[in-house]
Each structure stands twice: as structure tokens, then as C-alpha cells.
Design an enzyme around this catalytic site. Structure first.
Site, PDB file in Angstrom:
ATOM      1  N   LYS A 182       0.833  -1.210   0.000  1.00 25.20           N
ATOM      2  CA  LYS A 182       0.000   0.000   0.000  1.00 25.20           C
ATOM      3  C   LYS A 182       0.873   1.267   0.000  1.00 25.20           C
ATOM      4  O   LYS A 182       2.089   1.166   0.172  1.00 25.20           O
ATOM      5  CB  LYS A 182      -0.951  -0.044   1.198  1.00 25.20           C
ATOM      6  CG  LYS A 182      -1.889  -1.262   1.215  1.00 25.20           C
ATOM      7  CD  LYS A 182      -2.911  -1.240   0.090  1.00 25.20           C
ATOM      8  CE  LYS A 182      -3.553  -2.580  -0.178  1.00 25.20           C
ATOM      9  NZ  LYS A 182      -4.530  -3.040   0.784  1.00 25.20           N
TER      10      LYS A 182
HETATM   11  C1  LIG Z   1      -5.554  -3.915   1.285  1.00 25.93           C
HETATM   12  C2  LIG Z   1      -7.024  -3.691   1.227  1.00 25.93           C
HETATM   13  C3  LIG Z   1      -7.872  -3.962   2.315  1.00 25.93           C
HETATM   14  C4  LIG Z   1      -7.442  -4.679   3.555  1.00 25.93           C
HETATM   15  O1  LIG Z   1      -6.343  -4.182   4.190  1.00 25.93           O
HETATM   16  P1  LIG Z   1      -5.453  -5.110   5.152  1.00 25.93           P
HETATM   17  O2  LIG Z   1      -4.558  -4.121   5.819  1.00 25.93           O
HETATM   18  O3  LIG Z   1      -4.728  -6.083   4.290  1.00 25.93           O
HETATM   19  O4  LIG Z   1      -6.382  -5.785   6.116  1.00 25.93           O
HETATM   20  C5  LIG Z   1      -9.208  -3.629   2.191  1.00 25.93           C
HETATM   21  N1  LIG Z   1      -9.701  -3.076   1.070  1.00 25.93           N
HETATM   22  C6  LIG Z   1      -8.927  -2.832  -0.005  1.00 25.93           C
HETATM   23  C7  LIG Z   1      -9.541  -2.214  -1.218  1.00 25.93           C
HETATM   24  C8  LIG Z   1      -7.581  -3.141   0.038  1.00 25.93           C
HETATM   25  O5  LIG Z   1      -6.809  -2.923  -1.042  1.00 25.93           O
END
Ligand SMILES: *Cc1c(COP(=O)(O)O)cnc(C)c1O
Length: 375
Positions: A182
Site C-alpha cells: 500500500k
Molecule cells: C488492502 C485492502 C484492504 C485490507 O487491508 P489489510 O490491511 O490487508 O487488512 C481492504 N480493502 C482494499 C480495497 C484493500 O486494497
């Protein structure tokens, strides 16, 4: 020697990040200490909100947002189907029903006409996803659904903005993830930003078993007693992670700019590759480019899956984001969803391809990916 594997996304960690983590490890608080509120302050500033509540991951952030929104049994929540399953799973966690909606074929952002058609008197909230890092038109969401709680899944979009207003301040509650792929990372981590003080307080309790105080607050006020006001979980972020997050946030703006540089290089290089079409980029908003997504059209001479195999063969970690949520077997079995429910998302699920993008990715790497797409 085969060329180095090129992942679709990866973190950037510098010596200052390592030092920030080491400082916490040498200190008194490994968790629930001063680093968490410091990280929350930086996040709230970046989002342009009064509050940021840090949680253990982005999925916990979505769960907390559902609780803060008061979503529960008997409620329905509109959710785009072209997303990571967690966006919809959070609705199931609170005993409510996710109603999966179609997306626009050109941007893969929620189709508000389909959402409106699927709305019922039981609809309590709407979730939008800033797919690939491009902000949803939040003004349109607000004006068409003024009486719903508006939850943004901004997990792709930290650093993005709409008309100069940052993602984080556009919805009632915005959820972020700090997973290593991310925009910034804490290893695992998440947060919700909001201007609503009561919702922020509810989420701070929710991440700590529903208690009215945390360990550090009790130490400061010299008491051992607490009240469990409502049911919560252990969804705390550690100080170790929060310190890494604060250090990472120094880079958010120039990393966003750098991701845009890579995206421009792809746009230019793909202009003369037949049948490989980037998603539409809207010019009234800053894109965070968590993902660089293209559609594979028949003129490209290969199916999407054949392109995927060829890229993998060339050591390129191309990927697919996402298989629509309503097609997963849990959803088909438990909610009765079926192929045909969301035709644009289903077509996208079969034709989209995510190409590598991350800060610092070279133009040579872009050329290598584009070469592998030539048939
Ligand atoms: C990465 C992601 C999540 C979940 O995040 P985590 O930190 O992995 O629990 C939820 N929604 C979207 C669109 C994502 O890309």
C-alpha cells in the site's frame, strides 16, 4: 542469469525508518504508547480531518467503521463488487448484508445508478472504493445518498485527492491499510479518518476491547480500574508499527508524485501497443496509483490469461485486481449472488491486468513490462 523478479508493488524502507523502529524497541512502550497518537496526528493532518484512529490492519479499520456507523443486523450496505473481499466482509462481521453493486467500465469505480437501483428501505450505509488509487466522486455520492452513512475504503488511495481535497476527508469515515504493497506501510496496519468525534471515540474503544481507557491513560491517572462500555476486540496497532508509519509518512507526497511519473511512462509506452488500454484517469483529481491497471482487448492478440502467463514467464509479477466479490463461493452460497449480477465487473474481472508500479521503479523496468506485452 534471468532478470530480477519485478513485483506488482513493494515497500521502500530507508535508514530513518529503521532508526525510528529501533528507538521504540529501546524505549518503555512497545504498544499503546506515545507513538500511536503521534502517527494518528500525522495521518489526520494528511487527510485533513479532526481524527485518525489507528488499528491493527485495514480490515479491522473497515470493521471499526461499520461499528461506528451503527451498521448491524437487518441493515444493508451498498458495496462495489470489484474490490478486495475485505470491503464486503466487514459488513458480514457486524451481521448486516452487503449488497454488491456494479462498476463503471471505464474507471472501475462504483456505478451510482446501479447502487441506486439496489437500494432498499433497509440500506443504512454506502461503501465506495477508490479503485487503483483514483478518488470516487464523493460529491455525487453525497448528493445521491444524503441519508446514508458514507464509508470510503481508501486502502488504495492515501495521497490521492479530489478537487484538491484529500482522500480521508471526503466521506464520513475513510479506511486505510498499511500493508507493504500500500502507499505507506507499517508491516500490518490500518486507520480510519473522520471528523465525527463520537465515531472516533467509539472506534478507539472498539480497538481495545470496548474499554473506557487504555493502559497508558490508567497509568497517567494512577488508577487500575476501567469499565468495558461495549464489546470490542484487540485491534491495536503497536508503537513499533506506528513509529514506522510516522517515518514513512514523510515520503507520502513525493512517492505519490513518483508513482504518477511511472504511470505517465506506461501511458506513453502503451499508446502504441494495440489492445492494451489503461483505465480512464479523470483530470479533476490526483491519482495515488497504488495499482496501474490495463484492460486487455481482443486486438492485443492474446487473452488476458495468456498475457499474465507471458509476463510471469518474463519475471514480471503482473496480477489481477480483482475477481468480483459476488462470484466468490462464500458469497454465492451465503448471499445467493450469481454470475450475471454485475456484468461490467464480471467483464473487467476477465480482462484486467495489474502491471508493476512502485516508487523508484525505473523507466527501463517500464520498458521491460511493455515489451513483454507486445505479441
Ligand atoms: C488492502 C485492502 C484492504 C485490507 O487491508 P489489510 O490491511 O490487508 O487488512 C481492504 N480493502 C482494499 C480495497 C484493500 O486494497
Amino acid at each position: 542469469m534471468p532478470p530480477e523478479f519485478l513485483p506488482y508493488g513493494r515497500q521502500t524502507i530507508d535508514d530513518d525508518d529503521i532508526q525510528a523502529v529501533a528507538d521504540v524497541l529501546r524505549g518503555a512502550w512497545l504498544t499503546t504508547g506515545p507513538a500511536v497518537p503521534a502517527f494518528e496526528k500525522v495521518l489526520a493532518e494528511a487527510a485533513g480531518t479532526q481524527h485518525a484512529v489507528a488499528l491493527s490492519n485495514g480490515t479491522a479499520a473497515l470493521h471499526a467503521a461499520m461499528v461506528a456507523a451503527g451498521v448491524g443486523p437487518g441493515d444493508e450496505v451498498l458495496v462495489p463488487t470489484l474490490t478486495f473481499a475485505a470491503s464486503a466482509n466487514a459488513v458480514l462481521y457486524v451481521g448486516a448484508r452487503p449488497v454488491l453493486c456494479d462498476v463503471h467500465p471505464d474507471t472501475l469505480l462504483l456505478d451510482l445508478d446501479d447502487a441506486e437501483a439496489k437500494r432498499t428501505p433497509a440500506t443504512k450505509a454506502i461503501v465506495t472504493v477508490d479503485f487503483a488509487g483514483q478518488a470516487v466522486d464523493a460529491d455525487a455520492v453525497r448528493s445521491r445518498f444524503p441519508d446514508l452513512v458514507y464509508i470510503s475504503d481508501g486502502c488504495h488511495a492515501l495521497g490521492a485527492s479530489l478537487h484538491g481535497q484529500p482522500v480521508g476527508s471526503l466521506a464520513d469515515l475513510t479506511c486505510f491499510s498499511f500493508h507493504p504493497v500500500k502507499p505507506v506501510t507499517t508491516g500490518e496496519g490500518g486507520a480510519v479518518t473522520t471528523d465525527n468525534e463520537a465515531m472516533a471515540a467509539r472506534m478507539r474503544r472498539f480497538r481495545n476491547h470496548g474499554l473506557d481507557s487504555d493502559h497508558r491513560q490508567r497509568q497517567a491517572s494512577k488508577t487500575v480500574f476501567y469499565d468495558m462500555i461495549d464489546l470490542g476486540y484487540n485491534y491495536r496497532l503497536t508503537d513499533i508499527q506506528a513509529a514506522l508509519g510516522t517515518s514513512q509518512m514523510r515520503h507520502l507526497q513525493h512517492w505519490t508524485e513518483d508513482r504518477n511519473r511511472v504511470a505517465r511512462a506506461y501511458d506513453a509506452a502503451l499508446a502504441d501497443v494495440a489492445g492494451i488500454e489503461p483505465l480512464v484517469q479523470l483530470d479533476d483529481r490526483v491519482h495515488a496509483f497504488h495499482l496501474y491497471v490495463v484492460r486487455v482487448a481482443p486486438e492485443s492478440g492474446r487473452s488476458r490469461d495468456d498475457h499474465l502467463a507471458a509476463l510471469r514467464e518474463a519475471g514480471i509479477g503482473a496480477n489481477v485486481h480483482y475477481r468480483p466479490v459476488h462470484l466468490h463461493s462464500h458469497y454465492q452460497r451465503e448471499l445467493g449472488t450469481a454470475p450475471g449480477d454485475c456484468p461490467n465487473a464480471e467483464h473487467a474481472g476477465e480482462t484486467i491486468l495489474t502491471l508493476p508500479i512502485f516508487p523508484g521503479m525505473s523507466e527501463d523496468d517500464v520498458a521491460r513490462v511493455v515489451k513483454a506485452l507486445h505479441v
